[in-house]
Write a protein that holds these residues in place. Structure first.
Motif, mmCIF file in Angstrom:
data_model
loop_
_atom_site.group_PDB
_atom_site.id
_atom_site.type_symbol
_atom_site.label_atom_id
_atom_site.label_comp_id
_atom_site.label_asym_id
_atom_site.label_seq_id
_atom_site.Cartn_x
_atom_site.Cartn_y
_atom_site.Cartn_z
ATOM 1 N N ALA A 1 -23.406 8.174 55.405
ATOM 2 C CA ALA A 1 -24.697 8.155 56.217
ATOM 3 C C ALA A 1 -24.551 7.463 57.461
ATOM 4 C CB ALA A 1 -25.866 7.619 55.431
ATOM 5 N N ALA B 1 -27.193 12.099 56.771
ATOM 6 C CA ALA B 1 -26.122 11.712 55.659
ATOM 7 C C ALA B 1 -25.490 13.167 55.027
ATOM 8 C CB ALA B 1 -26.825 11.223 54.563
ATOM 9 N N VAL C 1 -27.304 6.232 49.987
ATOM 10 C CA VAL C 1 -27.030 6.702 51.402
ATOM 11 C C VAL C 1 -27.513 5.486 52.242
ATOM 12 C CG1 VAL C 1 -28.760 8.099 52.857
ATOM 13 C CG2 VAL C 1 -28.177 8.903 50.661
#
Length: 340
Positions: free
Chosen positions: A191, A211, A307
């Motif tokens: 990400a 991401a 993420v």
């Protein structure tokens, strides 16, 4: 149990929503509420009934049958630990914590106690989610594209990294929960955030995050999150399978296949009622339809934190597959953690 006596921890917007729903059930009594802002607690009690308690300990001493934990991300942890220690069934609003350590600790306590829990991922109660799963049965998911493109919610703490965690963990948790439900577990994420906060005083979160996700099934996916608009622009999940394209959002499901395109409307208010109804029924021993207990919400939280960690460091983060495992990359000042 003739009625379910519910205590609320927190008196903000999401707590008010649960109070409104719960007091609409004939078999629920709102025992009372506690909040660090006494005026907010008094206002909620004045509208929906119940007592105002000084703190969580006083609320628990009153003997609730269930407790709803509706606090901001940074306030999770001590409240849940007290409720679990008291052995009271617990409903927690998402995200379940600001960091991973807190959520893992609470999950372990819940498991040790064998406590009934639920988490507020109400999208799972949309009837169109069941239809999407039916359509995908027997078809391997190839690609999933999640999006939550929105504004900054009107609460002062939300745009601060150490208080909310920003869009990925706080807002996009609903999307990531459906991504997991429909495509299975992700095993790696990469990400990037833009490093530029939204134009809000004191903001230090990324305005946008993009991401890529790789799943254990072989599927691939993306997630886009933003908080730079003045409106909620798009929030949902696109799923591609062989000969099938789905767009699933809170307001409905759009299906495209060999027969053309069709749209099935959803009932988001009905889903918000259903998540509370299912939990109350479980507390009363009348049902078993809690779709997201704490352990399941923890898996979604791990994915959101992965993420956020990748966006912070610029490096891929691998997710373990074991139910009690931790991220392979440690969360250090993860930059993660107002319900939508």
């Amino acid at each position: 149990m003739r009625t379910c006596r519910v205590g609320l921890v927190g008196a903000g917007g999401v707590a008010q929503r649960h109070a409104r729903v719960l007091t609409g059930f004939e078999d629920v009594e709102l025992l009372g509420v506690t909040d660090v802002a006494p005026d907010a607690a008094r206002a909620l009690a004045g509208t929906y009934g119940g007592r105002v308690f000084r703190d969580v300990d006083e609320l628990l001493a009153a003997g609730p049958d269930a407790v709803y934990v509706c606090v901001p991300p940074f306030a999770h942890g001590p409240v849940e630990e007290a409720v679990v220690a008291a052995g009271v069934p617990m409903f927690v609003e998402k995200p379940v914590a600001l960091d991973l350590e807190t959520a893992e600790r609470v999950a372990a306590l819940v498991e040790q106690r064998g406590l009934l829990t639920g988490v507020g991922h109400h999208w799972r109660y949309l009837h169109v989610v069941a239809e999407a799963r039916r359509l995908l049965a027997g078809r391997p998911v190839r690609m999933v594209n999640g999006a939550w493109l929105d504004k900054v919610p009107p609460v002062a703490w939300w745009a601060r990294r150490d208080r909310s965690g920003g869009p990925v963990v706080e807002q996009a948790a609903h999307v990531l929960d459906l991504v997991r439900l429909l495509a299975g577990e992700a095993v790696e994420v990469s990400a990037y955030g833009d490093g530029s906060p939204p134009p809000v005083d004191g903001a230090d979160i990324d305005s946008v995050t993009a991401a890529t996700l790789r799943f254990g099934s072989g599927a691939v996916g993306t997630l886009a999150a933003s908080c730079v608009l003045g409106w909620k622009h798009r929030a949902g999940v696109e799923i591609l399978a062989d000969g099938l394209a789905l767009w699933l959002a809170e307001d409905g499901l759009t299906v495209r296949d060999g027969d053309g395109e069709r749209h099935l409307p959803a009932d988001p208010d009905g889903a918000r009622i259903a998540v509370d109804r299912a939990f109350v029924d479980a507390v009363r021993g009348l049902g078993d339809d809690v779709r997201v207990p704490y352990a399941e919400a923890l898996r979604t939280h791990r994915l959101a934190l992965a993420v956020a960690e990748s966006a912070r460091t610029g490096r891929p983060v691998a997710l373990p597959t074991g139910p009690a495992s931790r991220l392979t990359a440690p969360i250090v000042d993860a930059g993660v953690g107002v319900d939508a």
